[in-house]
Design a protein around this motif. Structure first.
Motif, PDB file in Angstrom:
ATOM      1  N   ASP A  29      11.795  11.535  -1.440  1.00  0.00           N
ATOM      2  CA  ASP A  29      12.185  12.345  -2.597  1.00  0.00           C
ATOM      3  C   ASP A  29      11.744  11.724  -3.922  1.00  0.00           C
ATOM      4  O   ASP A  29      11.942  12.314  -4.990  1.00  0.00           O
ATOM      5  CB  ASP A  29      13.694  12.599  -2.603  1.00  0.00           C
ATOM      6  N   LEU A  30      11.158  10.539  -3.865  1.00  0.00           N
ATOM      7  CA  LEU A  30      10.581   9.840  -5.023  1.00  0.00           C
ATOM      8  C   LEU A  30      11.620   9.514  -6.092  1.00  0.00           C
ATOM      9  O   LEU A  30      11.269   9.237  -7.253  1.00  0.00           O
ATOM     10  CB  LEU A  30       9.431  10.679  -5.643  1.00  0.00           C
ATOM     11  N   GLU A  31      12.892   9.500  -5.702  1.00  0.00           N
ATOM     12  CA  GLU A  31      13.924   9.115  -6.657  1.00  0.00           C
ATOM     13  C   GLU A  31      13.963   7.603  -6.851  1.00  0.00           C
ATOM     14  O   GLU A  31      14.458   7.114  -7.868  1.00  0.00           O
ATOM     15  CB  GLU A  31      15.293   9.611  -6.177  1.00  0.00           C
ATOM     16  N   ILE A  32      13.441   6.871  -5.853  1.00  0.00           N
ATOM     17  CA  ILE A  32      13.376   5.408  -5.951  1.00  0.00           C
ATOM     18  C   ILE A  32      11.904   5.002  -5.913  1.00  0.00           C
ATOM     19  O   ILE A  32      11.227   5.215  -4.906  1.00  0.00           O
ATOM     20  CB  ILE A  32      14.136   4.734  -4.796  1.00  0.00           C
ATOM     21  N   VAL A  33      11.411   4.459  -7.012  1.00  0.00           N
ATOM     22  CA  VAL A  33      10.024   3.976  -7.086  1.00  0.00           C
ATOM     23  C   VAL A  33      10.090   2.486  -7.395  1.00  0.00           C
ATOM     24  O   VAL A  33      10.374   2.078  -8.520  1.00  0.00           O
ATOM     25  CB  VAL A  33       9.213   4.729  -8.151  1.00  0.00           C
ATOM     26  N   LEU A  80       0.833  -1.192   0.000  1.00  0.00           N
ATOM     27  CA  LEU A  80       0.000   0.000   0.000  1.00  0.00           C
ATOM     28  C   LEU A  80       0.877   1.255   0.000  1.00  0.00           C
ATOM     29  O   LEU A  80       0.560   2.240  -0.678  1.00  0.00           O
ATOM     30  CB  LEU A  80      -0.935  -0.012   1.217  1.00  0.00           C
ATOM     31  N   LEU A  81       1.968   1.232   0.742  1.00  0.00           N
ATOM     32  CA  LEU A  81       2.891   2.365   0.745  1.00  0.00           C
ATOM     33  C   LEU A  81       3.554   2.520  -0.620  1.00  0.00           C
ATOM     34  O   LEU A  81       3.708   3.649  -1.119  1.00  0.00           O
ATOM     35  CB  LEU A  81       3.950   2.171   1.836  1.00  0.00           C
ATOM     36  N   GLN A  82       3.925   1.411  -1.250  1.00  0.00           N
ATOM     37  CA  GLN A  82       4.497   1.479  -2.599  1.00  0.00           C
ATOM     38  C   GLN A  82       3.498   2.094  -3.580  1.00  0.00           C
ATOM     39  O   GLN A  82       3.880   2.875  -4.462  1.00  0.00           O
ATOM     40  CB  GLN A  82       4.900   0.077  -3.065  1.00  0.00           C
ATOM     41  N   PHE A  83       2.238   1.755  -3.428  1.00  0.00           N
ATOM     42  CA  PHE A  83       1.198   2.325  -4.286  1.00  0.00           C
ATOM     43  C   PHE A  83       1.150   3.842  -4.139  1.00  0.00           C
ATOM     44  O   PHE A  83       1.063   4.578  -5.131  1.00  0.00           O
ATOM     45  CB  PHE A  83      -0.157   1.703  -3.932  1.00  0.00           C
ATOM     46  N   LEU A  84       1.215   4.338  -2.908  1.00  0.00           N
ATOM     47  CA  LEU A  84       1.160   5.780  -2.684  1.00  0.00           C
ATOM     48  C   LEU A  84       2.391   6.475  -3.263  1.00  0.00           C
ATOM     49  O   LEU A  84       2.277   7.577  -3.821  1.00  0.00           O
ATOM     50  CB  LEU A  84       1.042   6.069  -1.189  1.00  0.00           C
ATOM     51  N   VAL A  85       3.545   5.844  -3.143  1.00  0.00           N
ATOM     52  CA  VAL A  85       4.767   6.411  -3.731  1.00  0.00           C
ATOM     53  C   VAL A  85       4.637   6.488  -5.242  1.00  0.00           C
ATOM     54  O   VAL A  85       4.948   7.514  -5.866  1.00  0.00           O
ATOM     55  CB  VAL A  85       5.995   5.575  -3.317  1.00  0.00           C
ATOM     56  N   LYS A  86       4.165   5.407  -5.861  1.00  0.00           N
ATOM     57  CA  LYS A  86       3.977   5.393  -7.310  1.00  0.00           C
ATOM     58  C   LYS A  86       3.000   6.485  -7.747  1.00  0.00           C
ATOM     59  O   LYS A  86       3.242   7.212  -8.722  1.00  0.00           O
ATOM     60  CB  LYS A  86       3.440   4.016  -7.767  1.00  0.00           C
TER      61      LYS A  86
END
Length: 347
Positions: free
Chosen positions: A330-334, A278-284
């Motif tokens: 920083d959204l540099e790693i998705v 779910l956290l990965q989804f929000l980052v994406k």
């Protein structure tokens, strides 16, 4: 927004057997009997989503036969019927059910047994068997609302036992076993039908909970229609059945600045490797929309695992005030979703 709950709800009632669940002492050769009121109490607690188990000093096979005769065996998870201390039985149950000791209620007719449990596990509430007919009136065992997931809670734990047995029998790496489960995580905006379960999740989930803040049904209902917030819910299923609604996220949106105000996942998802999805989804989602992504975290005595989850997901502290932290990614790693779970997003 969000309020603390004044009464911590209990999650599991642990019964003694002799002169507690039934009248008489089985090992002494008594013809034990169960009061119809006890049958009704057990069934009522089960319908409310309260788990139940046994901690009894008895011969296991004899006691289980009696429970089967009374039609009660199915209601008790991981019954601890042996000659060990009652406190050690509670320790074993806590490990198997993965819930806090402060959510257990132990009921026994012997003062010594209650005192022994209270000494070793002071967080466990102990109750004299003389008060067993009053259990369903206790506030800690009387949820205001009972969700469909709550009604299925015992069944979901039984399905979990099947998974655990399959994993023990599985020959191969853990990742291969996870892939064999055919897990599907559905993520969608929360709807009106989800609110009772989401309210329950904020009250029941403590280990994988980013703030420990509780939200009421009315508060959640307002957030659904608020354009300044996104409220997400996720449900996990696999080849054994449904885990139910296992996670939620509340995101505050102010222009291109998004803040995860609450993120939580059921502890039952930890061993299945989907606790971070779910956290990965929000980052994406933030990266795709060019938003800055922040997250609030409030340290409690139970949620260190959620702190590690944020840190491993590349969130960094930008401010701190006591137990309250503000993170930014920083959204540099998705990262991609793990390959052992299929993620469906209905956005």
């Amino acid at each position: 927004m969000g309020v603390k709950q004044s009464v911590k709800m209990a999650k599991c009632v642990v019964w003694d057997l002799d002169d507690t669940l039934w009248k008489g002492t089985l090992s002494s050769g008594d013809e034990v009997v169960v009061d119809p009121r006890i049958l009704e109490t057990v069934k009522t607690l089960d319908e409310r989503g309260i788990l139940q188990s046994i901690a009894s000093k008895n011969n296991h096979d004899d006691a289980m036969r009696k429970l089967e005769e009374f039609g009660l065996a199915e209601y008790f998870l991981h019954p601890q019927i042996n000659w060990n201390s009652k406190s050690s039985s509670l320790t074993e149950l806590q490990a198997k059910l993965n819930i806090g000791l402060d959510t257990f209620i132990f009921i026994d007719d012997q003062e010594f047994e209650r005192d022994e449990v209270a000494f070793v596990h002071p967080d466990v509430e102990t109750i004299d068997a003389a008060d067993r007919f009053l259990l369903t009136d206790l506030p800690r065992l009387s949820p205001v609302h009972v969700t469909e997931d709550a009604r299925r809670r015992r069944l979901m734990y039984r399905e979990g036992e099947q998974r655990d047995r399959s994993e023990l029998a599985f020959q191969g790496p853990h990742d291969e076993f996870l892939r064999s489960l055919d897990m599907v995580l559905d993520i969608s905006p929360a709807g009106g039908d989800d609110l009772l379960r989401l309210e329950e999740l904020t009250h029941r989930t403590s280990q994988l909970n980013s703030t420990g803040i509780h939200y009421s049904y009315d508060e959640l209902e307002k957030l659904i229609d608020d354009p300044g917030h996104d409220l997400w819910v996720c449900e996990l299923t696999d080849r054994y059945g449904s885990y139910g609604k296992v996670g939620m996220a509340l995101v505050e949106k102010s222009g291109d600045q998004w803040t995860i105000a609450l993120l939580l996942m059921s502890c039952r998802t930890v061993s299945k490797g989907v606790g971070t999805v779910l956290l990965q989804f929000l980052v994406k989602r933030a990266a795709e929309r060019g938003a800055r992504l922040f997250a609030r975290f409030r340290r409690t005595d139970r949620n260190r695992q959620m702190l590690l989850t944020y840190q491993l997901a590349n969130f960094h502290v930008v401010s701190r005030d006591g137990v309250d932290h503000l993170f930014e990614n920083d959204l540099e790693i998705v990262r991609d979703y793990p390959d052992h779970v299929r993620v469906n997003v209905d956005a």
